[in-house]
Design a protein around this motif. Structure first.
Motif, PDB file in Angstrom:
ATOM      1  N   ALA A  26       0.841  -1.205   0.000  1.00 34.30           N
ATOM      2  CA  ALA A  26       0.000   0.000   0.000  1.00 34.30           C
ATOM      3  C   ALA A  26       0.875   1.254   0.000  1.00 34.30           C
ATOM      4  CB  ALA A  26      -0.930  -0.006   1.211  1.00 34.30           C
ATOM      5  N   THR A  27       1.921   1.218   0.812  1.00 34.41           N
ATOM      6  CA  THR A  27       2.801   2.383   0.902  1.00 34.41           C
ATOM      7  C   THR A  27       3.575   2.559  -0.398  1.00 34.41           C
ATOM      8  OG1 THR A  27       3.051   1.826   3.222  1.00 34.41           O
ATOM      9  CG2 THR A  27       4.571   3.464   2.364  1.00 34.41           C
ATOM     10  N   GLU A  28       4.150   1.454  -0.881  1.00 34.57           N
ATOM     11  CA  GLU A  28       4.988   1.556  -2.096  1.00 34.57           C
ATOM     12  C   GLU A  28       4.183   2.008  -3.311  1.00 34.57           C
ATOM     13  OE1 GLU A  28       8.195  -1.879  -0.837  1.00 34.57           O
ATOM     14  OE2 GLU A  28       6.972  -2.229  -2.620  1.00 34.57           O
ATOM     15  N   HIS A  29       2.941   1.517  -3.418  1.00 36.55           N
ATOM     16  CA  HIS A  29       2.142   1.826  -4.617  1.00 36.55           C
ATOM     17  C   HIS A  29       1.146   2.948  -4.371  1.00 36.55           C
ATOM     18  CE1 HIS A  29       3.606  -1.615  -7.015  1.00 36.55           C
ATOM     19  NE2 HIS A  29       3.770  -2.165  -5.826  1.00 36.55           N
ATOM     20  N   LYS A  30       1.169   3.511  -3.167  1.00 37.34           N
ATOM     21  CA  LYS A  30       0.284   4.632  -2.808  1.00 37.34           C
ATOM     22  C   LYS A  30      -1.186   4.305  -3.100  1.00 37.34           C
ATOM     23  CE  LYS A  30       3.623   8.386  -3.121  1.00 37.34           C
ATOM     24  NZ  LYS A  30       4.839   7.600  -3.317  1.00 37.34           N
ATOM     25  N   VAL A  31      -1.604   3.168  -2.612  1.00 32.67           N
ATOM     26  CA  VAL A  31      -3.012   2.772  -2.736  1.00 32.67           C
ATOM     27  C   VAL A  31      -3.535   2.392  -1.362  1.00 32.67           C
ATOM     28  CG1 VAL A  31      -2.869   1.940  -5.123  1.00 32.67           C
ATOM     29  CG2 VAL A  31      -2.364   0.363  -3.245  1.00 32.67           C
ATOM     30  N   ASN A  32      -4.844   2.227  -1.243  1.00 36.92           N
ATOM     31  CA  ASN A  32      -5.379   1.807   0.048  1.00 36.92           C
ATOM     32  C   ASN A  32      -5.134   0.300   0.247  1.00 36.92           C
ATOM     33  OD1 ASN A  32      -7.609   0.271  -0.995  1.00 36.92           O
ATOM     34  ND2 ASN A  32      -8.644   2.203  -1.448  1.00 36.92           N
ATOM     35  N   ASN A  33      -5.389  -0.158   1.468  1.00 36.41           N
ATOM     36  CA  ASN A  33      -5.032  -1.548   1.810  1.00 36.41           C
ATOM     37  C   ASN A  33      -5.760  -2.576   0.949  1.00 36.41           C
ATOM     38  OD1 ASN A  33      -3.382  -0.619   3.801  1.00 36.41           O
ATOM     39  ND2 ASN A  33      -4.891  -0.892   5.449  1.00 36.41           N
ATOM     40  N   ARG A  34      -7.029  -2.285   0.605  1.00 30.15           N
ATOM     41  CA  ARG A  34      -7.769  -3.286  -0.168  1.00 30.15           C
ATOM     42  C   ARG A  34      -7.150  -3.453  -1.555  1.00 30.15           C
ATOM     43  NH1 ARG A  34     -12.498  -5.025   1.088  1.00 30.15           N
ATOM     44  NH2 ARG A  34     -13.285  -3.060   1.917  1.00 30.15           N
ATOM     45  N   ILE A  35      -6.910  -2.318  -2.208  1.00 31.89           N
ATOM     46  CA  ILE A  35      -6.335  -2.420  -3.554  1.00 31.89           C
ATOM     47  C   ILE A  35      -4.926  -3.003  -3.470  1.00 31.89           C
ATOM     48  CG2 ILE A  35      -5.682  -1.084  -5.617  1.00 31.89           C
ATOM     49  CD1 ILE A  35      -8.745  -1.541  -5.189  1.00 31.89           C
ATOM     50  N   ALA A  36      -4.203  -2.671  -2.396  1.00 32.04           N
ATOM     51  CA  ALA A  36      -2.861  -3.249  -2.209  1.00 32.04           C
ATOM     52  C   ALA A  36      -2.953  -4.775  -2.115  1.00 32.04           C
ATOM     53  CB  ALA A  36      -2.219  -2.689  -0.951  1.00 32.04           C
ATOM     54  N   ALA A  37      -3.913  -5.269  -1.353  1.00 32.08           N
ATOM     55  CA  ALA A  37      -4.052  -6.720  -1.180  1.00 32.08           C
ATOM     56  C   ALA A  37      -4.411  -7.380  -2.517  1.00 32.08           C
ATOM     57  CB  ALA A  37      -5.119  -7.020  -0.131  1.00 32.08           C
ATOM     58  N   TYR A  38      -5.314  -6.751  -3.267  1.00 33.93           N
ATOM     59  CA  TYR A  38      -5.669  -7.295  -4.586  1.00 33.93           C
ATOM     60  C   TYR A  38      -4.445  -7.285  -5.505  1.00 33.93           C
ATOM     61  CZ  TYR A  38     -10.795  -7.740  -4.351  1.00 33.93           C
ATOM     62  OH  TYR A  38     -12.076  -8.147  -4.066  1.00 33.93           O
ATOM     63  N   MET A  39      -3.697  -6.158  -5.495  1.00 35.10           N
ATOM     64  CA  MET A  39      -2.543  -6.063  -6.394  1.00 35.10           C
ATOM     65  C   MET A  39      -1.516  -7.135  -6.072  1.00 35.10           C
ATOM     66  SD  MET A  39      -2.079  -1.929  -6.623  1.00 35.10           S
ATOM     67  CE  MET A  39      -0.633  -1.896  -7.677  1.00 35.10           C
ATOM     68  N   LEU A  40      -1.247  -7.302  -4.781  1.00 33.32           N
ATOM     69  CA  LEU A  40      -0.289  -8.318  -4.340  1.00 33.32           C
ATOM     70  C   LEU A  40      -0.728  -9.705  -4.819  1.00 33.32           C
ATOM     71  CD1 LEU A  40       2.074  -9.164  -2.368  1.00 33.32           C
ATOM     72  CD2 LEU A  40       0.378  -9.173  -0.550  1.00 33.32           C
ATOM     73  N   ALA A  41      -2.017  -9.990  -4.625  1.00 32.88           N
ATOM     74  CA  ALA A  41      -2.546 -11.315  -4.965  1.00 32.88           C
ATOM     75  C   ALA A  41      -2.560 -11.537  -6.474  1.00 32.88           C
ATOM     76  CB  ALA A  41      -3.959 -11.448  -4.403  1.00 32.88           C
ATOM     77  N   ILE A  42      -3.068 -10.546  -7.202  1.00 31.76           N
ATOM     78  CA  ILE A  42      -3.183 -10.693  -8.661  1.00 31.76           C
ATOM     79  C   ILE A  42      -1.786 -10.865  -9.267  1.00 31.76           C
ATOM     80  CG2 ILE A  42      -3.830  -9.476 -10.797  1.00 31.76           C
ATOM     81  CD1 ILE A  42      -6.147  -8.191  -9.120  1.00 31.76           C
ATOM     82  N   ASP A  43      -0.835 -10.102  -8.753  1.00 36.01           N
ATOM     83  CA  ASP A  43       0.542 -10.190  -9.221  1.00 36.01           C
ATOM     84  C   ASP A  43       1.065 -11.621  -9.057  1.00 36.01           C
ATOM     85  OD1 ASP A  43       2.680  -8.945 -10.321  1.00 36.01           O
ATOM     86  OD2 ASP A  43       3.567  -8.296  -8.423  1.00 36.01           O
ATOM     87  N   ARG A  44       0.809 -12.225  -7.882  1.00 32.67           N
ATOM     88  CA  ARG A  44       1.314 -13.581  -7.627  1.00 32.67           C
ATOM     89  C   ARG A  44       0.643 -14.609  -8.541  1.00 32.67           C
ATOM     90  NH1 ARG A  44       1.601 -13.163  -1.012  1.00 32.67           N
ATOM     91  NH2 ARG A  44       3.711 -12.324  -0.958  1.00 32.67           N
ATOM     92  N   VAL A  45      -0.681 -14.477  -8.724  1.00 39.80           N
ATOM     93  CA  VAL A  45      -1.394 -15.459  -9.550  1.00 39.80           C
ATOM     94  C   VAL A  45      -1.003 -15.276 -11.020  1.00 39.80           C
ATOM     95  CG1 VAL A  45      -3.647 -16.415 -10.204  1.00 39.80           C
ATOM     96  CG2 VAL A  45      -3.320 -15.492  -7.898  1.00 39.80           C
ATOM     97  N   ALA A  46      -0.934 -14.017 -11.442  1.00 41.64           N
ATOM     98  CA  ALA A  46      -0.589 -13.738 -12.846  1.00 41.64           C
ATOM     99  C   ALA A  46       0.813 -14.263 -13.164  1.00 41.64           C
ATOM    100  CB  ALA A  46      -0.671 -12.234 -13.115  1.00 41.64           C
ATOM    101  N   TYR A  47       1.729 -14.097 -12.233  1.00 41.76           N
ATOM    102  CA  TYR A  47       3.104 -14.564 -12.427  1.00 41.76           C
ATOM    103  C   TYR A  47       3.128 -16.079 -12.640  1.00 41.76           C
ATOM    104  CZ  TYR A  47       8.120 -15.115 -11.532  1.00 41.76           C
ATOM    105  OH  TYR A  47       9.450 -15.422 -11.637  1.00 41.76           O
TER     106      TYR A  47
END
Ligand code: NAD
Length: 438
Positions: free
Chosen positions: A408-429
């Motif tokens: 959330a801090t690194e990407h300047k987003v709220n926690n929910r979007i941070a959690a989605y980004m983290l998860a989507i990144d892992r699955v997409a990879y």
């Protein structure tokens, strides 16, 4: 700081502004999931093909289940199992029994499972099941026959390496025991690892029953540390006093948090000095309701959510925090024990109010994490002590909380979007590494 976002509240998301959503769209869990997915995928600059793959569930199964009822008639129930993704491992997700189960709801819940398993980095994909029924009006015999026939209808689609169900609303250890037995009868051997959330004596994990609530209590501890707050004087209101709500409230109470309110479907309790949760658990166990408990004042269940507190834990069902009430919430932290309790419009309102949201796919991941431990123990045939289970759970929840707030801090987003980004990144990879099979 984790509460900041680059996105203006009314930003266009793929052509639709959240301002233009009807209440029906706002409370459609699939739309809510898709809106968060789209925003996170956009921010990740996710490849268009991968976006298409991850946006839709991989498989949706609909079954019509005939059941002999106690009065001699035959009833047909509709059941679903949706496997959103099996890229990172077998599908994983609960089964719920409720009169208002819908395919869109099960789809959303299945995709949340994909993201949740990826947030806590366990080797499962996401799935979910549901049967349209009213379990409150059904006998144990009817529930058992319905569960066994539902399992038999799904026999080729579930399995320890394919899709591993678990309990959710209105299903429990007994339901899992029936599923395990039915599956085992079809396979000709006892196969405990086909479901998690079983009774301990037939392959269940110690600590699984309390695990979701334990995870909630751990992320509350971490949020307090992160925000520089203390347990002393920390007032908590919990909605729902079932598996997640009761164990969350009880574990937080044991840690010294002051639980000032509990809301249930049939009423709510408030005590500014704190409810004795140990006694309330005994009361609910003895009476089947929190109603009439002498240690608190009976208050309106909707109004309770709007009372001042440090932490609000919705742990009942979806869509309880919407455009209708979000403005009136007076909590500093919203810790989502339930799946999908907050709509996308409510998210924006809470963001403007600077409420620190611990999103569902992180906050309630303690359950699936301990389900993973159960599956591992079943496959090894060697079982851990409760303290071993709890220590492993604590480590994963603490690390996952840190991962989400760092994102959330690194990407300047709220926690929910941070959690989605983290998860989507892992699955997409993972999908990229595996490639698209043609
Ligand atoms: P449950 O059936 O054990 O408990 C739900 C409780 O909420 C019940 O006591 C019910 O009376 C109460 N309730 C229902 N509607 C209500 C309302 N409108 N207001 C107040 N109370 C209400 O279910 P559960 O397993 O505790 O699941 C609760 C939520 O947590 C669901 O969203 C579920 O998907 C999610 N969840 C559960 C687990 C798990 O391990 N059980 C794990 C992750 C997420």
């Amino acid at each position: 700081m984790a509460g900041e976002s680059l996105i203006p509240a009314t930003e266009t998301r793929l052509g639709m502004t959240t301002q233009t959503l009807t209440l029906e769209q706002e409370t459609n869990p699939w739309e809510a999931q898709a809106a968060r997915f789209d925003e996170a995928a956009l921010r990740l600059n996710l490849d268009a093909g991968l976006t298409k793959v991850l946006r839709m569930p991989a498989r949706e199964i609909i079954v019509h289940i005939p059941v002999s009822m106690d009065d001699g008639t035959v009833e047909v129930f509709t059941g679903y199992r949706v496997q959103h993704s099996v890229a990172r491992g077998p599908g994983k997700g609960g089964i719920r029994y409720a009169p208002d189960v819908s395919l869109d709801e099960v789809r959303a819940l299945a995709s949340w499972m994909t993201w949740k398993c990826a947030v806590v980095n366990i080797p499962f994909g996401g799935a979910k099941g549901g049967v349209i029924c009213n379990p409150k009006n059904m006998s144990q015999g009817e529930l058992e026959r319905m569960t066994r026939r539902y399992t038999a209808s799904l026999i080729e689609f579930i399995g320890p390496e394919k899709d591993v169900p678990a309990p959710d609303m209105n299903t429990n250890e007994q339901t899992m025991a029936w599923i395990m037995d039915t599956y085992s009868m079809h396979m000709g051997q006892t196969m405990t690892s086909v479901v998690t959330g079983k009774p301990v004596n037939i392959g269940g994990s110690r600590g699984r029953r309390e695990a979701t609530g334990r995870g909630v209590s751990i992320v509350c501890d971490e949020a307090l540390k992160y925000l520089g707050m203390t347990v002393e004087g920390c007032r908590v209101i919990v909605q729902g006093f079932g598996n997640v709500g009761m164990h969350s409230a009880h574990l937080l109470w044991e840690k010294g948090y002051t639980i000032i309110g509990i809301a249930e479907w049939d009423g709510a309790l408030f005590n500014a000095e704190g409810l004795n949760i140990g006694k309330l658990v005994e009361w609910k166990t003895a009476n089947g309701t929190i109603h009439g408990f002498p240690g608190g004042e009976a208050v309106d269940k909707a109004e309770l959510l709007e009372r001042e507190c440090e932490i609000l834990v919705p742990a009942a069902t979806e869509n309880v925090i919407t455009s209708k009430n979000a403005e009136r919430l007076r909590c500093k932290i919203l810790c989502e024990g339930a799946n999908g309790p907050t709509t996308t419009i409510a998210d924006e309102i809470l963001f403007d109010k600077k409420v620190f949201v611990i999103p569902d796919i992180l906050a309630n991941a303690g359950g699936v994490t301990t389900s993973y431990f159960e599956w591992v123990q079943d496959r090894m045939g060697y079982f851990w002590t409760e303290s071993e289970v709890n220590q492993r759970l604590e480590r994963i929840m603490v690390d996952s909380f840190a991962d989400v707030v760092r994102y959330a801090t690194e990407h300047k987003v709220n926690n929910r979007i941070a959690a989605y980004m983290l998860a989507i990144d892992r699955v997409a990879y993972t999908i990229k590494q595996r490639g698209i099979y043609a």
